[in-house]
Design an enzyme around this catalytic site. Structure first.
Site, PDB file in Angstrom:
ATOM      1  N   GLN A  32      16.072 -74.884  38.215  1.00 32.09           N
ATOM      2  CA  GLN A  32      17.524 -74.943  38.349  1.00 32.09           C
ATOM      3  C   GLN A  32      17.925 -75.660  39.627  1.00 32.09           C
ATOM      4  O   GLN A  32      17.575 -75.223  40.723  1.00 32.09           O
ATOM      5  CB  GLN A  32      18.074 -73.509  38.349  1.00 32.09           C
ATOM      6  CG  GLN A  32      19.568 -73.397  38.609  1.00 32.09           C
ATOM      7  CD  GLN A  32      20.055 -71.968  38.469  1.00 32.09           C
ATOM      8  OE1 GLN A  32      20.123 -71.427  37.374  1.00 32.09           O
ATOM      9  NE2 GLN A  32      20.388 -71.339  39.584  1.00 32.09           N
ATOM     10  N   GLY A  33      18.667 -76.756  39.510  1.00 38.38           N
ATOM     11  CA  GLY A  33      19.112 -77.530  40.665  1.00 38.38           C
ATOM     12  C   GLY A  33      20.568 -77.248  40.983  1.00 38.38           C
ATOM     13  O   GLY A  33      21.458 -78.048  40.626  1.00 38.38           O
ATOM     14  N   SER A  86      21.806 -74.865  44.230  1.00 38.53           N
ATOM     15  CA  SER A  86      22.091 -74.705  45.657  1.00 38.53           C
ATOM     16  C   SER A  86      21.699 -75.942  46.465  1.00 38.53           C
ATOM     17  O   SER A  86      20.731 -76.644  46.146  1.00 38.53           O
ATOM     18  CB  SER A  86      21.349 -73.488  46.208  1.00 38.53           C
ATOM     19  OG  SER A  86      21.815 -72.299  45.629  1.00 38.53           O
ATOM     20  N   SER A 126      13.409 -72.417  42.566  1.00 43.05           N
ATOM     21  CA  SER A 126      12.230 -71.709  42.077  1.00 43.05           C
ATOM     22  C   SER A 126      11.505 -72.541  41.027  1.00 43.05           C
ATOM     23  O   SER A 126      12.141 -73.175  40.179  1.00 43.05           O
ATOM     24  CB  SER A 126      12.631 -70.368  41.469  1.00 43.05           C
ATOM     25  OG  SER A 126      13.296 -69.564  42.403  1.00 43.05           O
ATOM     26  N   GLU A 128      22.544 -64.804  34.064  1.00 42.63           N
ATOM     27  CA  GLU A 128      21.468 -64.392  34.955  1.00 42.63           C
ATOM     28  C   GLU A 128      21.350 -62.874  35.070  1.00 42.63           C
ATOM     29  O   GLU A 128      20.356 -62.373  35.554  1.00 42.63           O
ATOM     30  CB  GLU A 128      21.687 -64.975  36.358  1.00 42.63           C
ATOM     31  CG  GLU A 128      21.393 -66.450  36.440  1.00 42.63           C
ATOM     32  CD  GLU A 128      21.343 -66.950  37.870  1.00 42.63           C
ATOM     33  OE1 GLU A 128      20.347 -67.593  38.245  1.00 42.63           O
ATOM     34  OE2 GLU A 128      22.309 -66.698  38.612  1.00 42.63           O
ATOM     35  N   GLU A 185      28.743 -60.974  49.916  1.00 44.08           N
ATOM     36  CA  GLU A 185      30.115 -61.372  50.245  1.00 44.08           C
ATOM     37  C   GLU A 185      30.749 -62.147  49.087  1.00 44.08           C
ATOM     38  O   GLU A 185      31.921 -61.931  48.739  1.00 44.08           O
ATOM     39  CB  GLU A 185      30.125 -62.226  51.520  1.00 44.08           C
ATOM     40  CG  GLU A 185      29.762 -61.474  52.788  1.00 44.08           C
ATOM     41  CD  GLU A 185      28.256 -61.260  52.951  1.00 44.08           C
ATOM     42  OE1 GLU A 185      27.865 -60.533  53.871  1.00 44.08           O
ATOM     43  OE2 GLU A 185      27.476 -61.800  52.133  1.00 44.08           O
TER      44      GLU A 185
END
Length: 421
Positions: free
Chosen positions: A154-155, A157, A189, A273, A400
């Site tokens: 997964q690209g 962040s 990951s 997720e 947060e």
């Protein structure tokens, strides 16, 4: 509310147990308990082979159809003329409703079957393609995932856009039938083993925030255009990576949901997720809690009333997490459920890591040292748990961010002011 399983679920459980017992032999038996969060580097070759074994057994994609007749991954008409990854091969996958998906996940976790290297493709990308992709994309990619042959990462962040996903800067420029991608992703990951990556990139020059983003399917085998660099964590392992795109290409027909619609596709994927996978997580958590309890009894720490209260609280909170996960499973009405679940398990697991070293006392701060080789000790299970869980309230959306989502999108509170620039 009834959290019990019915006769059909229990029959499915027996089938799952029998299959796992018959197939977790030989090289796969050696991979039991290997892989997973913090140890993705372990037994990768055996776990890739295990993924294909799961595919051949029909255990990948059991929830894609939610009990309806399967269209993808089963080698049916029109799925078999394009070679590996394009369908065919005589494979079929089982079809299971939500409760049976839970049963399979529980049985898989209980026997400590090898950590899945196909999780991202099966549980994140595939449902996203079913919901947002076109027919050609589903025909191209779903069979390869269902057979355990193509792995995904997964690209999302970036160094300047972790939890703030709308701040991504990776750019993709259209050149006839392809996009050229330049930028950097981080905390990726399985990037070192993946065949493909789904990338959130900015395709509209000058766009800001969630506007002008697209969801691209990018092949990882592009030497000189894609570089993967492992990130060493304080636990000593390197399951996350930095990924650099230097003119990497993606085909125009591999934009999911259409150009400029990447934000809605990405948000739909993030909601996936925290489904059945949270229940699997909790089985692992329960095993870790049992280990901490045994240590507390062995060291005498359980005699401390404060520590004993904290251990009992951990047990009670884990039960509540399970009931909450079952209550919200499959519900679209509770929009805050994914964020609530993340807040619950992230904080719980971090507190368990703290307890793991507290019940050990001073012994948790040191370990054996090989004076002959002058090598520092390797982390034991409790030390690893403490260090790795420090990240639980950060990755996957920080606490947060989760609280902001609940406040703004669920409770309807005023939005926080955004900084200019």
């Amino acid at each position: 509310m009834d959290f019990s399983f019915g006769p059909q679920d229990e029959a499915f459980r027996a089938e799952a147990r029998d299959w796992l017992a018959a197939h977790l032999t030989g090289e796969f038996a050696a991979a039991v308990g290997r892989g997973g969060p913090g140890s993705e580097h372990e037994g990768v070759a055996a776990r890739r082979a295990w993924e294909r074994e799961l595919g051949a057994g029909g255990w990948i994609g059991i929830g894609w159809d939610d009990g309806e007749p399967s269209e993808y991954g089963n080698g049916g008409p029109g799925y078999g003329s394009e070679g590996p990854g394009h369908g065919g091969g005589g494979y079929s996958h089982r079809r299971a409703g939500l409760t049976q998906q839970v049963v399979w996940a529980e049985e898989y976790a209980r026997v400590r079957a090898p950590g899945r290297v196909g999780h991202i493709g099966e549980n994140l990308l595939a449902p996203t393609l079913i919901a947002h992709g076109d027919e050609a994309q589903r025909r191209r990619f779903l069979p390869g995932i269902a057979r355990g042959e193509e792995l995904w990462c997964q690209g999302y962040s970036e160094p300047g856009a972790g939890s703030d996903l709308a701040g991504v800067r990776t750019a993709a420029v259209r050149e006839r039938g392809t996009y050229r991608i330049s930028g950097q992703k981080i905390w990726t990951s399985l990037a070192q083993d993946a065949d493909w990556c789904f990338v959130l990139a900015r395709t509209a020059r000058g766009s800001r925030r969630h506007h002008g983003l697209s969801f691209l399917l990018v092949p990882m085998d592009q030497p000189g255009r894609i570089e993967v660099r492992p990130i060493r964590q304080m636990s000593g392992t390197s399951e996350f990576n930095e990924v650099f795109f230097d003119g990497a290409t993606a085909r125009a027909e591999h934009v999911v949901g259409g150009e400029g619609n990447g934000w809605s596709v990405a948000m739909g994927l993030l909601a996936l997720e925290r489904g059945v996978s949270t229940l699997v997580q909790q089985i692992g958590f329960a095993a870790e809690l049992r280990s901490v309890l045994r240590t507390a009894l062995d060291t005498g720490a359980a005699a401390d009333p404060v520590l004993r209260d904290q251990l009992v609280r951990q047990w009670a909170e884990l039960r509540v997490m399970r009931w909450n996960a079952l209550r919200t499973l499959g519900s679209s009405a509770d929009r805050g459920a994914p964020s609530v679940a993340k807040l619950l398990w992230g904080g719980w697991h971090r507190r368990l890591g703290e307890l793991a070293v507290r019940v050990r006392g001073a012994a948790a701060t040191a370990g054996p040292y090989d004076w002959t080789e002058k090598r520092p000790y390797e982390l034991d299970a409790e030390q690893w748990l403490f260090l790795f869980t420090r990240a639980d309230t950060i990755y996957g959306g920080s606490d947060e961010i989760q609280r902001t989502i609940i406040a703004e999108r669920v409770l309807g509170l005023p939005r926080e002011p955004k900084e200019a620039g």
